[in-house]
Design a protein around this motif. Sequence first.
Motif, PDB file in Angstrom:
ATOM      1  N   LEU A  48      32.294  30.959  26.695  1.00 15.69           N
ATOM      2  CA  LEU A  48      31.115  30.123  26.460  1.00 15.69           C
ATOM      3  C   LEU A  48      30.787  30.035  24.975  1.00 15.69           C
ATOM      4  O   LEU A  48      30.396  28.973  24.469  1.00 15.69           O
ATOM      5  CB  LEU A  48      29.917  30.682  27.240  1.00 15.69           C
ATOM      6  CG  LEU A  48      29.923  30.451  28.751  1.00 15.69           C
ATOM      7  CD1 LEU A  48      28.804  31.246  29.418  1.00 15.69           C
ATOM      8  CD2 LEU A  48      29.795  28.974  29.084  1.00 15.69           C
ATOM      9  N   SER A  52      30.868  26.594  22.697  1.00 19.24           N
ATOM     10  CA  SER A  52      29.624  26.170  22.072  1.00 19.24           C
ATOM     11  C   SER A  52      29.694  26.146  20.552  1.00 19.24           C
ATOM     12  O   SER A  52      28.682  25.868  19.901  1.00 19.24           O
ATOM     13  CB  SER A  52      28.488  27.098  22.509  1.00 19.24           C
ATOM     14  OG  SER A  52      28.403  27.164  23.918  1.00 19.24           O
ATOM     15  N   PRO A  87      25.958  24.559  23.871  1.00 20.08           N
ATOM     16  CA  PRO A  87      26.993  24.528  24.904  1.00 20.08           C
ATOM     17  C   PRO A  87      27.256  23.110  25.371  1.00 20.08           C
ATOM     18  O   PRO A  87      26.378  22.249  25.313  1.00 20.08           O
ATOM     19  CB  PRO A  87      26.384  25.387  26.027  1.00 20.08           C
ATOM     20  CG  PRO A  87      24.920  25.345  25.803  1.00 20.08           C
ATOM     21  CD  PRO A  87      24.725  25.226  24.322  1.00 20.08           C
TER      22      PRO A  87
END
Length: 364
Positions: A48, A52, A87
Amino acid sequence: MSLVAGAWIVVSLFADGWAHTHLPDLESFFTPWHAALYSGLLANVIWLVWLSRPTRPRPRDASETSAMSPSARMRRGATVATWHWSPPAGYGGGVLGAVIFGGGGAADMAWHSAWGVEVGLDALLSPPHLVLLVGALLLVTSPWRASSSNTPATHAAATVSLLLAVALMAFFLIYTSEFASPALTSTYTRLPEASPGHAAGEASAILGLGRFLITTVLFVVPLLMLWRRPQVPTGSVSRIVIPLSGLSLAVSDDLGPALWGVLGASFGALVADVTIALLRRHHVPHRPSVLAGVATLGVWSGHAAALTAAGLVRWPLALTSGVVALSGLVAVLLSYLASFPMLDDQRRAAWAGTSSGAPADLPR
């Protein structure tokens, strides 16, 4: 990579379930299976963060360039790097899921330290474990939420993402799974109504009926979600039922009957997919309800046929065939509920404006 990280959590969870099923003396939070589970969380967090990262600079706005000299504008360029964390679309829920999962893990460790390791049904209903479920669901469904394009790769990723979410729910509903514990193999005692022992004799069949219906909902709902998308993947029933039933074997108390039932259900899913492909060629009306009925009847007919061939079925024919048919009817009902149109604003206003409880003349 999102699917790999999500599958890491799901497979580790079923491995931990296997350990608790087959190693009853497991009394510690610090186990290899927990280590695998929480390393899956770490893999998701790293991915993640990578997704991002800033990927492109933004143009400088007029207020920034008006106070700069021409030489300064040439030296600094027309763009400015962006360092805010953002994100991708669909992955905001995954970030929230990572936070919830991490908090649930800390709560789980504290819970085990204070009250020990749960055994049996209470392990699935432990509050920290339910927090872990919510966090994991948000994590593994990120590719599904992000699948806005119509490319085949995107649809495949969305299908796998949905399957991972269903597998998570199946794990926490494992005590109501017909795949893990076939109800058809349980003892059924037929006694006249109001006779002593009548209720006790039918108790196993009543519980078995609940297993059939809950498991039906578990695989029919994701199928209906897939069939609402612009491009329906070929072999949808097999893609959901075969992995779902196969994972259930990991936490089955009686592997022999469960394996026969899973093999039969998997074959029934393949037959259902072939039947659905033929129906699509002939443009059968009311497609969602027909497809849901065909899928359910195929899966449970194969399941019952395999257990019967192995000599494991203890239910009478009327009960066995009836529970298969009832499951099919429930699937058809689910399809109609899923396709029921939402009232638009004008219709809702017409309903809200009635004082007698009866709807006013609704616009057509």
